[in-house]
Design a protein around this motif. Sequence first.
Motif, mmCIF file in Angstrom:
data_model
loop_
_atom_site.group_PDB
_atom_site.id
_atom_site.type_symbol
_atom_site.label_atom_id
_atom_site.label_comp_id
_atom_site.label_asym_id
_atom_site.label_seq_id
_atom_site.Cartn_x
_atom_site.Cartn_y
_atom_site.Cartn_z
ATOM 1 N N THR B 346 0.836 -1.205 0.000
ATOM 2 C CA THR B 346 0.000 0.000 0.000
ATOM 3 C C THR B 346 0.871 1.256 0.000
ATOM 4 O O THR B 346 0.601 2.218 -0.722
ATOM 5 C CB THR B 346 -0.935 0.015 1.227
ATOM 6 O OG1 THR B 346 -1.619 -1.228 1.297
ATOM 7 C CG2 THR B 346 -1.951 1.138 1.129
ATOM 8 N N VAL B 350 0.893 4.251 -2.670
ATOM 9 C CA VAL B 350 0.705 5.654 -2.265
ATOM 10 C C VAL B 350 1.812 6.526 -2.883
ATOM 11 O O VAL B 350 1.545 7.603 -3.427
ATOM 12 C CB VAL B 350 0.697 5.773 -0.716
ATOM 13 C CG1 VAL B 350 0.953 7.204 -0.264
ATOM 14 C CG2 VAL B 350 -0.627 5.261 -0.156
ATOM 15 N N ASN B 363 5.192 10.352 4.972
ATOM 16 C CA ASN B 363 4.448 9.285 5.639
ATOM 17 C C ASN B 363 4.815 9.132 7.107
ATOM 18 O O ASN B 363 5.985 9.060 7.463
ATOM 19 C CB ASN B 363 4.675 7.946 4.937
ATOM 20 C CG ASN B 363 3.843 7.835 3.685
ATOM 21 O OD1 ASN B 363 2.616 7.798 3.757
ATOM 22 N ND2 ASN B 363 4.492 7.822 2.539
ATOM 23 N N MET B 396 -5.560 7.444 -3.303
ATOM 24 C CA MET B 396 -4.918 6.740 -2.182
ATOM 25 C C MET B 396 -5.956 5.989 -1.355
ATOM 26 O O MET B 396 -5.746 4.845 -0.942
ATOM 27 C CB MET B 396 -4.155 7.732 -1.296
ATOM 28 C CG MET B 396 -2.892 8.266 -1.948
ATOM 29 S SD MET B 396 -2.126 9.575 -0.954
ATOM 30 C CE MET B 396 -0.880 10.162 -2.126
#
Lengths: 356, 474
Positions: B346, B350, B363, B396
């Motif tokens: 994931t 992203v 992040n 996203m």
Amino acid sequence: MTEAAGGGPRLQQKVAPPDVNALVSVLREASASRSVVQVVGGGTRQGYGSPPPFDIALHMTGFSGIEEWDPDDLTVTVGAGTPVADLEAELSGRSQTAVLPEVPGASTVGGVISAGVSSLRRARLLGTRERMLEVRLVTGDGRVVRGGGRVVKNVSGYDLPRLVVGAFGSLGVITSMCLKLWPKPAAAATVAIGDAETAARVRRPLAVLEHDGATDVFLWGTPEEVFSSAARLGGEMREGLHWPADPDGRYRWSLRLPPASTSEGVSRLPATWSHLAIHGAGEIRAASDAPDGAEDLRGWAEGMGGSLVVVEAPRGGINGMDPWGRPPPGLEIQGRLIAHFDPARVINPGRLPGGL
Amino acid sequence: MSLVQDLRAVLGDDRVLEEPVELYLYSRDASLMQGQATCVAFPHTTAEVAAVVRVAEAHGVPIIPRGAGTGLAAGAIPIDGGIVLSTTSMNQIELDVENRTAWVGAGVINLDLTKEAEPYGLSFAPDPSSQSACTIGGNVANNSGGAHCLAEGATTSHVLGLEVVLAGGEVLVLGGQAPDMPGLDLKGLIVGSEGTLGVVTRALVRLLPIEADVRTLLLDFEELSAATRTVSDVIAAGLVPAALEIMDQKMTTAVENWLRAGLPCDCAAILLAEVVGEPEAVEAEAALVSRIGMQNGARNVQVARDEEERAMLWKGRKSAFGAVAQVSPNYYLHDTVVPRSRLVETMEEVQAIADRHGLDVYNVFHAGDGNLHPLMAFDASDPVMLEKVHRAGEEMVAACLARGGALSGEHGIGLEKRDMMRDDFTDIDLDAQARLKEAFDPSGLFNPAKVLPEGSRCFDFGGVRREIPDGAWV
């Protein structure tokens, strides 16, 4: 056969739909014909609440087994008819637990959730409500509804998964749910101590249980933690977690109190009642052969903001005593909620407090 | 009389605001959206809240409950007018040390509750990054989480009871100190309902004993996947640490440039892990986390030597969003969840989405929960940029849903994500949700247009058809 509301005999039908489509048909037909449905999991709590005379016994054996389980995710999706013991045995193989009741007998996962029964570890790991991540259910009028999701943290929409816990099917028949799991640590022990006060030497034990005059502290964690905590407690230690069974008798009770009043609750039980008290959680499970003393105990518990609930009683009830006691606030809203999910009111009608 | 006159008759002149600048301020929260309030009311008591509700009903004007306005999903934004009901004046705390609970006014700031409980050896577990500003009422509305809800659960696990004002000005006290209140758990349904069912005025919360000891570890990795693998392996070893937080290199660098906390900026990811418990347990668990980290290729394991170092590490984590504000005038932060086993793929997706749109993504995430917070830094004065950010954000979220994830882990749906609810739920699911709302608030008085998309209430099989009252939000 049971007595119908009108007094005549009632013809009962047993059904065990194999899948969701068949279950939808059963419930739509029941709604159309206003037939009362009793949902049966393991059949261990059919007397809980005020179970109505019913037309259809709906057995959930068709919804059994694990649907999805990746141990890395700490979640499991499981059919409602899966026996708790089978699920926990499977999870145990990878050192995980769903923190459901430890001595479940034939109980199913859907059953303990619908009845709102919690683990003996609830003071540390919280109750069954905290396990629920996702629910799939079929409403009384045959809609297939999902709420929540298969992740450990989710705030998408209203918390339907939590609402079905203890709802006795009034929002629909649960077909599957996703539960949050907990890893089992490397070491565990059960330590017998003199009295519940001694347990305070350990800050956050897994459980402190008082039963039949004995008090046990349950510990788990790294070996270092478990052995040093056991040494601090000073009682006789056994390796592993040796859970007591719920007390059994003709009458079974659940006394719910503010946690600090648990010891007083035990002291106020009639002398002939057996009990299992969960310290720190305010829950005392009790059993007796006669209902004497229950009214006084309930009066005291309700004065403390708690309750005394009848979990099981011989057919015919307890001298007119309501199984739930004083109705909770918000009954009107509860009634409206239920009407939205079971408009013909066919699933366990009247079983909840206030005749809902 | 006018709405404002009626409200002033209840609250007095100074507790109802209607100046344009005041209305402008109270028509915003921490999201990028702007609404329009009719007036702002500051009740001090539950009885005053009930009176405000009755005035609102008499005028047919909605109520938008508001705490500190730190919400990121536009849950406190008034749409086309309405009374913004600020709970900040309801800030009483009543501790019950024996039962480890407290009745807390909706306006109490999260950190103030923990400070109040601390002398008694107790604390409130939910700790959102905004805990020095956000209120308990807001935490209840959004079922807020925080770094420490990995082991202890989010707000809903800590709310035992609620005092709430419902339609008609009815006041209910739900739940209590005793467990398993018979009947449906209305209290649990109100937690996380984002002020759409009623106004929460007080909450009975569970407090936890402060742990005897704590160790905070900082591990750094050359690969993000090594950091997430460490998280999985720690849990597989039977350990649920108090927190497991990851920051990527970009975020770590932004924080380090701002705070000078001594964070390593030359690694792909850092993992902040915290273990709590009895001293001997903490020792053993910290050693276990270190060993697992090293097995997964951690370059260094740094253990905070004292409370000051520990506080600095946490300051670094909790200041992440502030740090980005030093880099760029605006940021857009998403909040989604995926099953933990799918974190790495994931994160890669992203990054690919951000690259495709030419955007900077930072992040920081609650790795133990699989809860992502990709943050895009940009300049909102450029409308093209804003559009790109929105589009990337939607992609996203879609990427997370496609991996079995959820729309929001702790920030809520609000206005921001309500239309995306259709991507996660069927029409029948949403209709069921709309029925829950209708059972509490049939005329759509409380926080309209939030959580559920327009037209959610559309199915009605089998039972008696119900007419939806005029003016109801459906």
